[in-house]
Design a protein around this motif. Structure first.
Motif, PDB file in Angstrom:
ATOM      1  N   LEU A  76       5.784 -30.969   9.201  1.00  0.00           N
ATOM      2  CA  LEU A  76       5.489 -32.129   8.358  1.00  0.00           C
ATOM      3  C   LEU A  76       5.056 -31.688   6.958  1.00  0.00           C
ATOM      4  O   LEU A  76       5.384 -32.349   5.962  1.00  0.00           O
ATOM      5  N   ALA A  77       4.316 -30.580   6.874  1.00  0.00           N
ATOM      6  CA  ALA A  77       3.921 -30.067   5.564  1.00  0.00           C
ATOM      7  C   ALA A  77       5.141 -29.639   4.757  1.00  0.00           C
ATOM      8  O   ALA A  77       5.233 -29.898   3.548  1.00  0.00           O
ATOM      9  N   ARG A  78       6.092 -28.973   5.417  1.00  0.00           N
ATOM     10  CA  ARG A  78       7.317 -28.572   4.708  1.00  0.00           C
ATOM     11  C   ARG A  78       8.115 -29.794   4.273  1.00  0.00           C
ATOM     12  O   ARG A  78       8.673 -29.828   3.161  1.00  0.00           O
ATOM     13  N   ALA A  79       8.172 -30.804   5.135  1.00  0.00           N
ATOM     14  CA  ALA A  79       8.890 -32.024   4.777  1.00  0.00           C
ATOM     15  C   ALA A  79       8.237 -32.705   3.577  1.00  0.00           C
ATOM     16  O   ALA A  79       8.924 -33.230   2.685  1.00  0.00           O
ATOM     17  N   ASP A  84       8.148 -34.394  -2.056  1.00  0.00           N
ATOM     18  CA  ASP A  84       7.369 -34.513  -3.288  1.00  0.00           C
ATOM     19  C   ASP A  84       6.824 -33.148  -3.672  1.00  0.00           C
ATOM     20  O   ASP A  84       5.674 -32.816  -3.363  1.00  0.00           O
ATOM     21  N   PRO A  85       7.633 -32.325  -4.345  1.00  0.00           N
ATOM     22  CA  PRO A  85       7.190 -30.967  -4.692  1.00  0.00           C
ATOM     23  C   PRO A  85       5.930 -30.944  -5.548  1.00  0.00           C
ATOM     24  O   PRO A  85       5.204 -29.953  -5.550  1.00  0.00           O
TER      25      PRO A  85
END
Length: 298
Positions: A76-79, A84-85
């Motif tokens: 989820l953190a990677r997603a 939203d970079p």
């Protein structure tokens, strides 16, 4: 084709954080029956339970569930970073440390400090408790690794020995034992003992005597180490404890003498323990190495 969606992963992570379906449903803004049905479908797809459901109690995470949640949170953190970079969600590594309650005043703070210095990207939480509670928490996946005595664990637990500990006889300065040159289990049988109220601890100490055919008299079972020390300082009997604070007085200021019990068979190992005998989770393996370097006495 993937069966689980990111929403499914969010469901499981929320249940793990909240400890109940109702609280997680409120956080996620879904109905509790819908969340429960979704969790049932997820577990059926995976082929194993992620939580232990108990009526009237918090949902306990299974070892497989803990690994799933850790990987799901990272996913989820990677997603979030992809979506939203500019405002990425930091990846979470969480280590749950257990510590036997009598060891905690001496080893817990240094352990937490050492882990946080060596593993700055990990969130380290702790639980100090008795033997049975720590074992239960490891079985349920609530604790990843525990600093404890090697008592009460079966072959399903991996252990790494840190150091050996010997018991001590705690007495008031005017106690007759204080005048003897050497203390042994045999010499203690003629004096009333003060043992811990903790079940496995008391069983272990009494087992040391019984294996030698000795039958000691137990005068008190103390609910804490400091109560044990206070009773001994006031002449209520001989306290027997593996944990030996350096203070030569009890909490209420009464002088106290600690006499080593050197019987070889009475020595007990302090270990790092985890549930499961296969390869450790990478974070647990790192933590084990850090704590072993800190506490191991060869």
């Amino acid at each position: 084709m993937l069966y689980l969606t990111l929403r499914h992963y969010e469901y499981v992570c929320a249940i793990g954080r909240q400890g109940s379906l109702s609280a997680a449903a409120g956080q996620l803004n879904v109905s509790q029956p819908a969340l429960s049905a979704a969790l049932t479908r997820i577990e059926a797809h995976l082929g194993h339970p992620l939580f232990i459901r108990r009526r009237g109690a918090a949902m306990a995470v299974t070892p497989q569930g803990r690994r799933f949640i850790d990987e799901a949170e990272a996913l989820l953190a990677r997603a979030a970073r992809i979506e939203d970079p500019a405002h990425p969600r930091p990846a979470a590594r969480r280590l749950r440390l257990g510590c036997f309650v009598d060891l905690a005043p001496f080893q817990l703070a240094p352990a937490l400090h050492g882990l946080r210095v060596a593993l700055p990207d990990a969130t380290v939480t702790y639980r100090a408790d008795g033997f049975e509670a720590l074992i239960s928490a490891m079985l349920k996946g609530q604790i990843d690794i525990a600093l404890t005595y090697d008592l009460g664990m079966d072959a399903g637990f991996a252990r790494q020995r840190l150091f050996e500990s010997h018991p001590n006889a705690l007495v008031a300065p005017d106690h007759p034992l204080n005048e003897q040159g050497r203390i042994s289990l045999e010499t203690l049988t003629s004096h009333p003992l003060i043992l811990s109220e903790e079940g496995l601890s008391a069983q272990h100490v009494l087992g040391l005597f019984r294996r030698k055919g000795l039958n000691p008299v137990v005068a008190h079972r103390a609910a804490s180490l400091e109560i044990l020390r206070s009773l001994a300082a006031h002449g209520e009997g001989v306290g027997v404890s593996y944990t030996n604070p350096p203070a030569a007085a009890s909490y209420d200021g009464k002088p106290l003498v600690s006499l080593p019990i050197p019987d070889p068979e009475a020595r007990e190992s302090v270990v790092l323990a985890r549930h499961g005998t296969g390869p450790a989770d990478p974070l647990v393996a790192e933590a084990t190495e850090v704590l072993s370097e800190m506490f191991r006495q060869d």
